[in-house]
Design a protein around this motif. Structure first.
Motif, mmCIF file in Angstrom:
data_model
loop_
_atom_site.group_PDB
_atom_site.id
_atom_site.type_symbol
_atom_site.label_atom_id
_atom_site.label_comp_id
_atom_site.label_asym_id
_atom_site.label_seq_id
_atom_site.Cartn_x
_atom_site.Cartn_y
_atom_site.Cartn_z
ATOM 1 N N ALA A 468 0.833 -1.209 0.000
ATOM 2 C CA ALA A 468 0.000 0.000 0.000
ATOM 3 C C ALA A 468 0.861 1.250 0.000
ATOM 4 O O ALA A 468 0.533 2.246 -0.664
ATOM 5 N N ARG A 469 1.959 1.210 0.769
ATOM 6 C CA ARG A 469 2.859 2.363 0.755
ATOM 7 C C ARG A 469 3.494 2.542 -0.626
ATOM 8 O O ARG A 469 3.684 3.684 -1.090
ATOM 9 N N ARG A 470 3.807 1.428 -1.290
ATOM 10 C CA ARG A 470 4.370 1.530 -2.631
ATOM 11 C C ARG A 470 3.347 2.131 -3.591
ATOM 12 O O ARG A 470 3.671 2.991 -4.408
ATOM 13 N N GLN A 471 2.095 1.701 -3.487
ATOM 14 C CA GLN A 471 1.050 2.269 -4.339
ATOM 15 C C GLN A 471 0.826 3.750 -4.013
ATOM 16 O O GLN A 471 0.528 4.547 -4.910
ATOM 17 N N ALA A 472 0.962 4.099 -2.746
ATOM 18 C CA ALA A 472 0.808 5.504 -2.372
ATOM 19 C C ALA A 472 1.898 6.356 -3.015
ATOM 20 O O ALA A 472 1.637 7.482 -3.462
ATOM 21 N N ARG A 473 3.123 5.812 -3.059
ATOM 22 C CA ARG A 473 4.204 6.565 -3.721
ATOM 23 C C ARG A 473 3.929 6.712 -5.215
ATOM 24 O O ARG A 473 4.189 7.772 -5.806
ATOM 25 N N VAL A 474 3.418 5.655 -5.836
ATOM 26 C CA VAL A 474 3.048 5.749 -7.259
ATOM 27 C C VAL A 474 1.959 6.804 -7.457
ATOM 28 O O VAL A 474 2.018 7.626 -8.381
ATOM 29 N N ALA A 475 0.965 6.761 -6.575
ATOM 30 C CA ALA A 475 -0.117 7.753 -6.670
ATOM 31 C C ALA A 475 0.417 9.168 -6.502
ATOM 32 O O ALA A 475 0.014 10.095 -7.216
ATOM 33 N N GLU A 476 1.324 9.345 -5.534
ATOM 34 C CA GLU A 476 1.891 10.675 -5.311
ATOM 35 C C GLU A 476 2.628 11.172 -6.544
ATOM 36 O O GLU A 476 2.500 12.343 -6.932
ATOM 37 N N ALA A 477 3.404 10.301 -7.191
ATOM 38 C CA ALA A 477 4.137 10.699 -8.396
ATOM 39 C C ALA A 477 3.165 11.097 -9.505
ATOM 40 O O ALA A 477 3.373 12.107 -10.197
ATOM 41 N N ARG A 478 2.096 10.330 -9.676
ATOM 42 C CA ARG A 478 1.126 10.661 -10.726
ATOM 43 C C ARG A 478 0.404 11.970 -10.412
ATOM 44 O O ARG A 478 0.172 12.798 -11.300
ATOM 45 N N LEU A 479 0.028 12.128 -9.157
ATOM 46 C CA LEU A 479 -0.674 13.359 -8.770
ATOM 47 C C LEU A 479 0.227 14.583 -8.921
ATOM 48 O O LEU A 479 -0.225 15.651 -9.366
ATOM 49 N N ARG A 480 1.497 14.459 -8.574
ATOM 50 C CA ARG A 480 2.415 15.594 -8.734
ATOM 51 C C ARG A 480 2.593 15.932 -10.213
ATOM 52 O O ARG A 480 2.733 17.115 -10.561
ATOM 53 N N ARG A 481 2.626 14.897 -11.063
ATOM 54 C CA ARG A 481 2.702 15.201 -12.507
ATOM 55 C C ARG A 481 1.457 15.947 -12.971
ATOM 56 O O ARG A 481 1.551 16.883 -13.778
ATOM 57 N N ALA A 482 0.299 15.539 -12.458
ATOM 58 C CA ALA A 482 -0.935 16.242 -12.829
ATOM 59 C C ALA A 482 -0.918 17.681 -12.319
ATOM 60 O O ALA A 482 -1.321 18.617 -13.030
ATOM 61 N N VAL A 483 -0.444 17.871 -11.096
ATOM 62 C CA VAL A 483 -0.347 19.227 -10.546
ATOM 63 C C VAL A 483 0.682 20.042 -11.329
ATOM 64 O O VAL A 483 0.482 21.239 -11.589
ATOM 65 N N ALA A 484 1.786 19.395 -11.730
ATOM 66 C CA ALA A 484 2.803 20.093 -12.516
ATOM 67 C C ALA A 484 2.232 20.553 -13.857
ATOM 68 O O ALA A 484 2.603 21.613 -14.367
ATOM 69 N N GLU A 485 1.331 19.750 -14.442
ATOM 70 C CA GLU A 485 0.688 20.173 -15.696
ATOM 71 C C GLU A 485 -0.191 21.405 -15.467
ATOM 72 O O GLU A 485 -0.248 22.301 -16.314
ATOM 73 N N VAL A 486 -0.879 21.440 -14.326
ATOM 74 C CA VAL A 486 -1.662 22.642 -13.989
ATOM 75 C C VAL A 486 -0.737 23.835 -13.808
ATOM 76 O O VAL A 486 -1.013 24.944 -14.297
ATOM 77 N N ALA A 487 0.385 23.614 -13.113
ATOM 78 C CA ALA A 487 1.355 24.696 -12.917
ATOM 79 C C ALA A 487 1.894 25.182 -14.253
ATOM 80 O O ALA A 487 2.074 26.392 -14.466
ATOM 81 N N ASP A 488 2.132 24.255 -15.152
ATOM 82 C CA ASP A 488 2.647 24.651 -16.467
ATOM 83 C C ASP A 488 1.598 25.443 -17.239
ATOM 84 O O ASP A 488 1.910 26.472 -17.850
ATOM 85 N N ARG A 489 0.351 24.990 -17.187
ATOM 86 C CA ARG A 489 -0.700 25.658 -17.965
ATOM 87 C C ARG A 489 -1.026 27.040 -17.418
ATOM 88 O O ARG A 489 -1.250 27.981 -18.198
ATOM 89 N N LEU A 490 -1.047 27.166 -16.091
ATOM 90 C CA LEU A 490 -1.486 28.427 -15.493
ATOM 91 C C LEU A 490 -0.341 29.359 -15.114
ATOM 92 O O LEU A 490 -0.569 30.557 -14.940
#
Length: 520
Positions: A468-490
Motif C-alpha cells: 500500500a505504501r508503494r502504491q501511495a508513492r506511485v499515486a503521489e508521483a502521478r498526482l504531482r505530474r498532474a499538478v505540474a501540468e496545472v502549474a505549467d498551464r497556469l
C-alpha cells in the motif's frame, strides 16, 4: 550591419505587434506612426524635403527668400509672420508629396532638382496651432535645417525642448547660425564656438554648423550647396526613415532591457505548494488506506472480513473511485494553503523574470495570476482525472484461497471433535481418531487451521501495508505530474510566453535600429 530599409520597417512593426501591450503607449503610437509613414513615404516621389525650423525671429522666412533668390515669403522685423508652412519647390511632380505633407502654400521655381524647402511656423509660437503644425512637419520631412540667431541661440528652452531630442537624427540635421552680419569677426568666432559647445552638450557633436546671413547673402551659397547635394544623392528621405527607425528601435530595445534573463525558475517549490493546496497528501493517504482495506477484504481471516467492510472506502469517500469523474469531494484549500500557493506562484514569476524590465515583470505576473477559484477548480479537476493505482497482486488471491482452506480445516476439525464429544455423551463407541504425532488429527486440524489462518492474516497485513505504501508513492508521483501540468498551464507556460515575446520583440527592435550611419 546595413540592413535593407524595408526589412527594418517590417522589424519595427513586428516588435510593436509582439510587445505592443507591454510597451508604453506613447512608444507604441510613435513606432506605429513611423511604420505607417515609412510605407507612405517609400511610395511617394523620391524628392528631398527640407524644413527650415527654429524659434521666432531667427529669420527662417528671410533665409527661404535668399534660397529662392526672390521674395516668396512675407518677412517682418518684429513679429512672426509664418502661420502656415510655405513650400519652395524645385522638383517635378511634387504635388502628391506635398499633398501627403499637408502643405497647401507652394511656390514653384520650375527647376527640377528634386528639392522641396519648407518654411515652418515658429516652434515657440504663442499660437498653439502654429506650434503643433511645425512639430508635425518636423516629424515628416527628410532633412531638418535648424535656424538660430545670435540673440537666442543659447536659449535653454530651444536646446532642452528641441535640439536635445534630435541626437538620433544627427545625420539628417543641419544647424544654421543666421544673422551673423550683426556680429564682429571676433563675436562671430566666439558665438560659433559656443554654439558648437552647446550642440555637443545636446548630443549633437559634429553636426554641420553653417554661419549665414540671409540679409547679405553670406553663407547662403554653402547652404544651397549642402541642400543641392542632398537632393542630388536622393538619400535624405531614406536617411530620415533610417534615423527614425534607429531611434524607435532603440527605445523598444531599451524598454525590453538586457538580454540576460533569470531562467525558467525553480519548479519544485511551486509544485509542492500547489500539491498541498490540491489535497495531494490527503489523496496519497487515502490510496494507502484503501490498499490496506482491499487487502484485508481478500486476505483476512474469512469470518472477520466483514469487519473491514464496515469502514468506508477512503477513495470512494473522496469521490475518487473508478466510477467517479469530473471532480472530487476533497475539502476546499484552506486560506493558508491558497496563500502559500499564490506566494509560490509569485516567487516563481519573480525568479523567472529576474533582470527583466518592470513592465515585463508586471505582464508576467498578470498572465500567471489565476484567480483562487480558477486555481482550486483546476487542481481539483487534475486530481480527479489522475488514474490511481488499484492493482491486486496475485498473492492476495493465493492467500485468500489458503485462508478458506485453513478455515475449512478448522471447521472439519471442530466438527470431528464435536462428533466425538457427542458420541461420548451418548455412550456410543466410535473408532479412535488418527493422530499426528502425539496430537489427534481433529485437534491438529482445528488448532492448525486457526493458528495458521491468524498467522497468514497477520503476515498478509504486513505485506499489504508495504504494498500500500508503494502504491501511495506511485499515486503521489502521478498526482504531482498532474499538478505540474496545472502549474505549467497556469503559471510556467504563460511566463515563458511573456519572456519569449520579450526576446523576440528585442531581436526585432535590434534589426529595426541596425543600419549604417552616414555622416554628412
Amino acid at each position: 550591419m546595413n540592413r535593407p530599409l524595408t526589412e527594418r520597417v517590417d522589424a519595427l512593426a513586428e516588435a510593436v505587434r509582439i510587445a505592443g501591450d507591454v510597451l508604453p503607449e506613447d512608444l507604441t503610437a510613435a513606432a506605429a506612426e513611423v511604420v505607417a509613414r515609412a510605407g507612405d513615404r517609400l511610395r511617394l516621389p523620391d524628392h528631398t524635403v527640407v524644413a527650415l525650423a527654429g524659434p521666432t525671429g531667427s529669420g527662417k522666412s528671410s533665409l527661404l527668400n535668399a534660397l529662392a533668390g526672390q521674395d516668396v515669403a512675407e518677412v517682418a522685423a518684429t513679429r512672426p509672420t509664418t502661420s502656415e508652412a510655405l513650400a519652395l519647390v524645385r522638383a517635378d511632380g511634387a504635388g502628391p508629396l506635398l499633398d501627403w505633407l499637408g502643405v497647401r502654400r507652394r511656390h514653384d521655381l520650375g527647376a527640377g532638382t528634386g528639392l522641396v524647402v519648407l518654411d515652418l511656423p515658429d516652434h515657440d509660437s504663442v499660437v498653439t496651432d502654429h506650434r503643433l503644425e511645425a512639430e508635425r512637419l518636423v516629424g515628416l520631412v527628410d532633412l531638418l535645417v535648424w535656424v538660430l540667431d545670435p540673440q537666442k541661440y543659447a536659449d535653454a528652452a530651444v536646446h532642452e525642448r528641441y535640439l536635445r531630442g534630435l541626437g538620433g537624427h544627427r545625420d539628417v540635421l543641419l544647424v544654421v547660425l543666421n544673422q551673423v552680419d550683426r556680429l564682429t569677426a571676433d563675436e562671430r568666432r566666439a558665438c560659433h564656438r559656443d554654439l558648437e559647445r552647446l550642440l555637443a552638450e545636446d548630443g549633437l557633436a559634429g553636426v554641420r554648423l553653417l554661419d549665414v546671413s540671409a540679409r547679405t547673402g553670406e553663407g547662403v551659397a554653402g547652404l544651397e550647396a549642402a541642400l543641392a547635394d542632398a537632393a542630388r544623392r536622393r538619400e535624405a528621405s531614406r536617411d530620415r526613415l533610417a534615423a527614425d527607425l534607429a531611434v524607435l528601435g532603440g527605445r523598444v530595445v531599451e524598454a525590453c532591457g538586457s538580454a540576460a534573463r533569470g531562467g525558467p525558475g525553480p519548479v519544485d517549490p511551486l509544485v509542492d505548494a500547489l500539491a498541498e493546496a490540491a489535497g495531494v497528501p490527503v489523496v496519497v493517504e487515502a490510496v494507502r488506506a484503501a490498499g490496506v482495506r482491499r487487502a484485508a477484504q481478500v486476505t483476512g481471516w474469512p469470518p472477520l472480513r466483514w469487519l473491514s467492510r464496515l469502514r468506508p472506502d477512503p477513495l470512494r469517500r473522496l469521490h475518487l473511485g473508478p466510477q467517479d469523474a469530473g471532480h472530487t469531494s476533497l475539502p476546499a484549500p484552506a486560506p493558508g494553503q491558497l496563500a502559500r500557493a499564490r506566494g509560490a506562484v509569485r516567487a516563481y514569476v519573480d525568479a523567472a523574470t529576474a533582470g527583466a524590465p518592470e513592465a515585463w515583470v508586471l505582464e508576467a505576473r498578470r498572465r500567471a495570476d489565476p484567480a483562487p477559484d480558477e486555481l482550486a477548480a483546476a487542481l481539483d479537476a487534475a486530481v480527479a482525472a489522475t488514474p490511481l493505482p488499484r492493482r491486486q497482486p496475485a498473492w492476495w488471491r493465493v492467500v485468500g484461497a489458503l485462508q478458506w482452506v485453513l478455515l475449512a480445516s478448522a471447521v472439519v476439525g471442530l466438527a470431528w471433535l464435536a462428533a466425538l464429544a457427542g458420541a461420548a455423551a451418548l455412550r456410543l463407541t466410535l473408532p479412535e481418531p488418527p493422530t499426528w504425532g502425539p496430537v489427534p488429527v481433529p485437534t491438529a486440524a482445528l488448532l492448525g487451521g486457526l493458528l495458521l489462518g491468524a498467522s497468514a492474516a497477520v503476515l498478509a497485513r504486513v505485506l499489504a501495508a508495504v504494498g500500500a505504501r508503494r502504491q501511495a508513492r506511485v499515486a503521489e508521483a502521478r498526482l504531482r505530474r498532474a499538478v505540474a501540468e496545472v502549474a505549467d498551464r497556469l503559471v510556467t507556460a504563460p511566463v515563458a510566453h511573456v519572456l519569449d515575446r520579450l526576446v523576440r520583440a528585442r531581436s526585432a527592435a535590434q534589426v529595426a535600429m541596425a543600419g549604417r550611419s552616414r555622416r554628412r
